[in-house]
Motif scaffolding. Sequence first.
Motif, mmCIF file in Angstrom:
data_model
loop_
_atom_site.group_PDB
_atom_site.id
_atom_site.type_symbol
_atom_site.label_atom_id
_atom_site.label_comp_id
_atom_site.label_asym_id
_atom_site.label_seq_id
_atom_site.Cartn_x
_atom_site.Cartn_y
_atom_site.Cartn_z
ATOM 1 N N VAL A 68 -0.351 5.362 8.333
ATOM 2 C CA VAL A 68 0.843 5.290 7.464
ATOM 3 C C VAL A 68 1.962 4.519 8.154
ATOM 4 N N GLY A 71 5.250 3.567 6.592
ATOM 5 C CA GLY A 71 4.949 3.568 5.163
ATOM 6 C C GLY A 71 5.326 2.278 4.443
ATOM 7 N N ILE A 74 2.608 1.362 1.864
ATOM 8 C CA ILE A 74 2.542 2.424 0.837
ATOM 9 C C ILE A 74 3.737 2.333 -0.111
ATOM 10 N N LYS A 75 4.917 2.095 0.434
ATOM 11 C CA LYS A 75 6.122 2.068 -0.413
ATOM 12 C C LYS A 75 6.047 0.924 -1.420
ATOM 13 N N GLY A 88 -1.927 9.004 2.099
ATOM 14 C CA GLY A 88 -1.796 8.358 3.406
ATOM 15 C C GLY A 88 -2.124 9.355 4.503
ATOM 16 N N LEU A 96 5.173 10.093 10.121
ATOM 17 C CA LEU A 96 5.246 10.604 8.741
ATOM 18 C C LEU A 96 6.685 10.998 8.395
ATOM 19 N N ALA A 99 8.595 7.841 7.741
ATOM 20 C CA ALA A 99 8.214 7.264 6.438
ATOM 21 C C ALA A 99 8.949 7.970 5.290
ATOM 22 N N ARG A 100 9.066 9.286 5.381
ATOM 23 C CA ARG A 100 9.789 10.025 4.335
ATOM 24 C C ARG A 100 11.290 9.753 4.429
ATOM 25 N N LEU A 105 9.431 7.506 1.172
ATOM 26 C CA LEU A 105 8.195 7.760 0.402
ATOM 27 C C LEU A 105 8.410 9.021 -0.431
ATOM 28 N N LEU A 112 1.062 12.741 1.828
ATOM 29 C CA LEU A 112 0.870 12.373 3.235
ATOM 30 C C LEU A 112 0.144 13.500 3.961
#
Length: 250
Positions: A68, A71, A74-75, A88, A96, A99-100, A105, A112
């Motif tokens: 991930v 991210g 992914i985004k 992910g 992670l 990413a949040r 995300l 995730l």
Amino acid sequence: MIIWERQHAGNHYQVRTAGASIRLYRNQVFHSQYHGGRLLNGGVWDMLWLPLFFRQPDKPLRVLVLGVGAGAAIKKISDYVPSANITGVDIDKIHLYVARRFVGLDRRRVRLIHADAIDWLQNYNGPSFDLIIDDLFFEHEGEPCRAIAFAANKGRWFRRIKACLTPNGLLIANCVSSREARSLVSGALCSLPSAFSSGYTLREPNYENIICIASRRPLTLADWRDHLASALGQGASPVLSPTQKFRRLA
Ligand SMILES: C[S@@+](CC[C@H](N)C(=O)[O-])C[C@H]1O[C@@H](n2cnc3c(N)ncnc32)[C@H](O)[C@@H]1O
């Protein structure tokens, strides 16, 4: 500019901004770049997700991203492909969190999982995925290294990915050497039974990375361009820079 920094479990993490981009570094190695204000993140982080337009993105698409990071890929998928149901997996819970928090995300769109992706995929027995992106990297002596080679254990990793794809599924894998890319491609196109029948590489000369794309269903660049144009309302040329090139392998 460094906007966040943390030391955790022997690793050093930094989130930096560069203009409007957010960058994630672990132990000084560059893992992710995300640009929220425009379609493209830049460089390799677009080459990871743009090949998904070989598939028609208006059909529900089950997407698995192994690695991930912050991210970035992914985004973009979650923003531009509303039909995508995204999972992910990353071994690093700090990534992670980043990413949040920094890339945003959305919990409703993206699931995730904090796990070793190699173990996780070996034990996975849920529905197959339409797209698997393999971007598993760690750093060794300041350089990015793939977490698992496609040729490892007599191609077991490759066979496991294939087993988790739908019959029309697409594999997108980030390789850092021509040797790795060759090993993936020869495994993808030659391994029986049900070898993949179609493959491309995507390269950008400023980066070492070679993105390999493989599918059991024939892939064409004409389809890629059409799907991209209808999903994003953009032609291929502003999306791929003139130096980013697809090369057909089979
Ligand atoms: C280059 S980064 C991924 C960047 C990401 N795809 C993006 O779009 O921003 C590689 C990631 O692989 C993760 N990773 C490495 N080995 C792993 C493993 N065995 N299982 C799960 N994640 C792993 C690292 O923690 C790191 O977050």
